[in-house]
Design a protein around this motif. Structure first.
Motif, PDB file in Angstrom:
ATOM      1  N   VAL A   1       8.902  11.622   3.407  1.00 19.01           N
ATOM      2  CA  VAL A   1       7.530  11.226   3.095  1.00 19.01           C
ATOM      3  C   VAL A   1       6.580  12.238   3.723  1.00 19.01           C
ATOM      4  N   ALA A   2       5.367  12.263   3.211  1.00 19.55           N
ATOM      5  CA  ALA A   2       4.316  13.119   3.761  1.00 19.55           C
ATOM      6  C   ALA A   2       3.155  12.243   4.202  1.00 19.55           C
ATOM      7  N   LEU A   3       2.586  12.575   5.346  1.00 17.40           N
ATOM      8  CA  LEU A   3       1.455  11.832   5.901  1.00 17.40           C
ATOM      9  C   LEU A   3       0.186  12.663   5.775  1.00 17.40           C
ATOM     10  N   MET A   4      -0.852  12.057   5.205  1.00 15.74           N
ATOM     11  CA  MET A   4      -2.174  12.664   5.127  1.00 15.74           C
ATOM     12  C   MET A   4      -3.170  11.801   5.904  1.00 15.74           C
TER      13      MET A   4
ATOM     14  N   TRP B   1       0.149   8.100   2.435  1.00 21.24           N
ATOM     15  CA  TRP B   1       1.531   8.582   2.421  1.00 21.24           C
ATOM     16  C   TRP B   1       1.949   8.917   0.992  1.00 21.24           C
ATOM     17  N   ALA B   2       2.769   9.940   0.849  1.00 23.04           N
ATOM     18  CA  ALA B   2       3.415  10.263  -0.421  1.00 23.04           C
ATOM     19  C   ALA B   2       4.917  10.303  -0.184  1.00 23.04           C
TER      20      ALA B   2
ATOM     21  N   ASN C   1       0.820  -1.205   0.000  1.00 17.17           N
ATOM     22  CA  ASN C   1       0.000   0.000   0.000  1.00 17.17           C
ATOM     23  C   ASN C   1       0.859   1.262   0.000  1.00 17.17           C
ATOM     24  N   CYS C   2       0.244   2.390   0.360  1.00 14.86           N
ATOM     25  CA  CYS C   2       0.957   3.668   0.372  1.00 14.86           C
ATOM     26  C   CYS C   2       2.084   3.682   1.394  1.00 14.86           C
ATOM     27  N   TYR C   3       1.911   2.974   2.507  1.00 18.15           N
ATOM     28  CA  TYR C   3       2.957   2.956   3.537  1.00 18.15           C
ATOM     29  C   TYR C   3       4.175   2.182   3.048  1.00 18.15           C
ATOM     30  N   ALA C   4       3.941   1.062   2.379  1.00 14.51           N
ATOM     31  CA  ALA C   4       5.048   0.296   1.803  1.00 14.51           C
ATOM     32  C   ALA C   4       5.806   1.145   0.791  1.00 14.51           C
TER      33      ALA C   4
END
Length: 269
Positions: free
Chosen positions: A171-174, A189-190, A92-95
């Protein structure tokens, strides 16, 4: 957490209808059961938060691979594990944000003994869980990224980070909080692909493909102001139901913070 009465699409969390990524649970001291739907391996993890302490089994579809590339290069990241011909649906986005493919649809803090609940699906808790996994809190503006980077490597004459080894990436957390129509909330995450100007980012929306566009199709230059809006479809499309509501459920992911992912010392599952 709130039990959804409909199927939602998530970026970070595993959906309740996603049987491929549901954990199994056993009593403390017992081995995780050999119970899974498709995964060849079930990884036992001891959960302490929330209590009681217990062992859970995490379905894993292939051994963990830690990425070693830099920049935006999905075909090469983690031996291609983010691509559809390999293990795209299981990361997913975290990976992707961590550039690690556990192939488990990993969750922040799970490797360090935490399970996300309704009470912890918020910015402070998710960022704290990520810190326990090895990430480092940076701040809330791009200036914080530059300051952090300058402390880790030499700077150029233009006061921008030079080409020396940063030893990781940002990384950025939304966060999307719980809301209407039983939306239970989610995170996203981006990942920053430019260690000089920090104006090129990419992301992976749940089990979807990696892209350097936001949810509206714009190149991601600053995740704090990018579009992270998702249309989940009609609230209740079934006209035979008393709660029939044809209006679309719109959910928003709001920027929370920037974090740093060191090249070593991060463990996610």
């Amino acid at each position: 957490m709130n039990k959804a009465t409909r199927q939602f699409k998530f970026s970070g969390m595993a959906a309740t209808q996603d049987l491929s990524h549901q954990i199994t649970q056993t009593a403390l001291g017992a081995a995780a059961p050999d119970e899974h739907y498709l995964a060849p391996v079930t990884v036992p993890i001891t959960i302490t938060n929330p209590g009681p302490t217990r062992v859970v089994g995490i379905p894993q579809y292939s051994p963990t691979v830690v990425g070693g590339t830099s920049g935006y290069n999905p075909p090469e990241d983690c031996n291609g594990n983010f691509m559809s011909y390999k293990f795209q649906p299981h990361n997913n986005c975290y990976a992707y944000g961590c550039n690690i493919t556990p192939n488990t649809f990993p969750q922040p803090g799970r490797a360090s003994g935490n399970l996300i609940t309704a009470a912890t699906l918020n910015g402070p808790s998710i960022s704290h869980f990520a810190e326990q996994d090895g990430l480092v809190y940076v701040g809330t503006c791009l200036g914080d990224i530059k300051t952090f980077a300058q402390k880790r490597k030499a700077t150029s004459p233009n006061d921008l980070v030079g080409t020396g080894a940063l030893g990781g990436h940002f990384v950025a957390l939304m966060i999307s909080p719980a809301g209407d129509a039983n939306w239970p909330g989610d995170y996203h995450w981006a990942r920053c692909d430019d260690v000089v100007n920090f104006n090129s980012w990419s992301q992976k929306d749940g089990g979807d493909q990696v892209t350097n566009f936001d949810f509206a199709g714009n190149l991601i230059q600053n995740p704090a102001v990018a579009n992270w809006t998702v249309n989940q479809g009609p609230v209740q499309p079934d006209k035979s139901q008393p709660d029939y509501n044809p209006d679309d459920l719109i959910v928003e992911y709001s920027f929370y913070c920037y974090m740093f992912v060191p090249d070593s010392g991060v463990k996610i599952i």
